[in-house]
Design a protein around this motif. Sequence first.
Motif, mmCIF file in Angstrom:
data_model
loop_
_atom_site.group_PDB
_atom_site.id
_atom_site.type_symbol
_atom_site.label_atom_id
_atom_site.label_comp_id
_atom_site.label_asym_id
_atom_site.label_seq_id
_atom_site.Cartn_x
_atom_site.Cartn_y
_atom_site.Cartn_z
ATOM 1 N N UNK A 210 0.835 -1.194 0.000
ATOM 2 C CA UNK A 210 0.000 0.000 0.000
ATOM 3 C C UNK A 210 0.877 1.254 0.000
ATOM 4 N N UNK A 211 0.519 2.227 -0.798
ATOM 5 C CA UNK A 211 1.316 3.446 -0.904
ATOM 6 C C UNK A 211 1.403 4.150 0.447
ATOM 7 N N UNK A 212 2.492 4.892 0.667
ATOM 8 C CA UNK A 212 2.689 5.592 1.937
ATOM 9 C C UNK A 212 1.566 6.591 2.195
ATOM 10 N N UNK A 213 1.144 7.283 1.158
ATOM 11 C CA UNK A 213 0.090 8.294 1.317
ATOM 12 C C UNK A 213 -1.213 7.666 1.785
ATOM 13 N N UNK A 214 -1.611 6.555 1.133
ATOM 14 C CA UNK A 214 -2.858 5.901 1.520
ATOM 15 C C UNK A 214 -2.723 5.246 2.893
ATOM 16 N N UNK A 215 -1.548 4.686 3.191
ATOM 17 C CA UNK A 215 -1.336 4.085 4.497
ATOM 18 C C UNK A 215 -1.489 5.086 5.623
ATOM 19 N N UNK A 216 -0.944 6.288 5.448
ATOM 20 C CA UNK A 216 -1.072 7.331 6.474
ATOM 21 C C UNK A 216 -2.528 7.767 6.626
ATOM 22 N N UNK A 217 -3.251 7.845 5.497
ATOM 23 C CA UNK A 217 -4.655 8.244 5.547
ATOM 24 C C UNK A 217 -5.488 7.210 6.304
ATOM 25 N N UNK A 218 -5.248 5.929 6.038
ATOM 26 C CA UNK A 218 -6.004 4.875 6.724
ATOM 27 C C UNK A 218 -5.701 4.884 8.226
ATOM 28 N N UNK A 219 -4.429 5.044 8.581
ATOM 29 C CA UNK A 219 -4.046 5.086 9.993
ATOM 30 C C UNK A 219 -4.679 6.281 10.699
ATOM 31 N N UNK A 220 -4.641 7.440 10.060
ATOM 32 C CA UNK A 220 -5.224 8.643 10.657
ATOM 33 C C UNK A 220 -6.744 8.518 10.768
ATOM 34 N N UNK A 221 -7.379 7.885 9.776
ATOM 35 C CA UNK A 221 -8.826 7.683 9.822
ATOM 36 C C UNK A 221 -9.201 6.751 10.964
ATOM 37 N N UNK A 222 -8.411 5.713 11.185
ATOM 38 C CA UNK A 222 -8.654 4.791 12.281
ATOM 39 C C UNK A 222 -8.520 5.494 13.632
ATOM 40 N N UNK A 223 -7.519 6.342 13.770
ATOM 41 C CA UNK A 223 -7.343 7.102 15.009
ATOM 42 C C UNK A 223 -8.516 8.050 15.232
ATOM 43 N N UNK A 224 -8.982 8.684 14.174
ATOM 44 C CA UNK A 224 -10.145 9.580 14.256
ATOM 45 C C UNK A 224 -11.370 8.819 14.756
ATOM 46 N N UNK A 225 -11.624 7.634 14.185
ATOM 47 C CA UNK A 225 -12.797 6.853 14.574
ATOM 48 C C UNK A 225 -12.671 6.309 15.993
ATOM 49 N N UNK A 226 -11.462 5.940 16.407
ATOM 50 C CA UNK A 226 -11.259 5.443 17.779
ATOM 51 C C UNK A 226 -11.540 6.543 18.805
ATOM 52 N N UNK A 227 -11.115 7.747 18.520
ATOM 53 C CA UNK A 227 -11.416 8.869 19.421
ATOM 54 C C UNK A 227 -12.924 9.146 19.476
#
Length: 232
Positions: A210-227
């Motif tokens: 997975x591209x670095x850009x998409x990987x960072x977006x998925x990780x940040x989205x997961x953190x957003x949803x967890x909060x």
Amino acid sequence: MKYVIIAFSLLYTSLLTAAVTDVNQTVKREVKEVYTLNQLQDVDASTEVHAPVFYRDYDWDLGLIGGMTMDGTQTEPKRFTMGIGLHGAYHYNESVTFHGEYVEYFKTFTNEDTLDDATNRIMALSAAFDFSADRTYSLFAKGGLGYEMQSKYDTEYNNPISLMGFGFRYMFTDQISGYIEGRWKFVLVHTETPDNSLVGTVGLDYHFGLSDTKGKLIESSSQHNNLLKKTK
């Protein structure tokens, strides 16, 4: 007794209303799709987000392919040859990919007995341009060069070839897609006895890297949803 029944009725009605309200809130909860980190930053903290993954977001493909050649389109006799093989690809950018394939065609169907045991192997390197790589489905054009090792009439015919055509891909999951493609095979030598073919291919690919850009977006989205879950 009448008042007890009334009290229970009121309690049941209030509980039912609360349950329906909770269900409606769950159903109506907004899930916003985000495609960039900038879009994610603009999303309200109370909104759940989803970062969809597409074919363009990966660096590599690896898969199995099944193929059929329809040989003799310019000569007689006509024959069909079926086979299976391996496929790999590298994503150069969001629209351009480089492909390598090896297919062993081992079963021939023909109306001439002398070609019943004909076999064919094709190795090819190609480039593809994807017209809609930001969707779960995509159309692409593909062309390249290869080498064909064909056995027929008890003789080996080893020729360079070119392949050109179009295909359609569909993402079944975030990491698995299937595709079909049709290509025209041109024999580049022995053109005095042309044996060009139509080549049909069906494939199933696994995508990784997975591209670095998409990987960072998925990780940040997961953190957003967890909060978001912790605040409920």
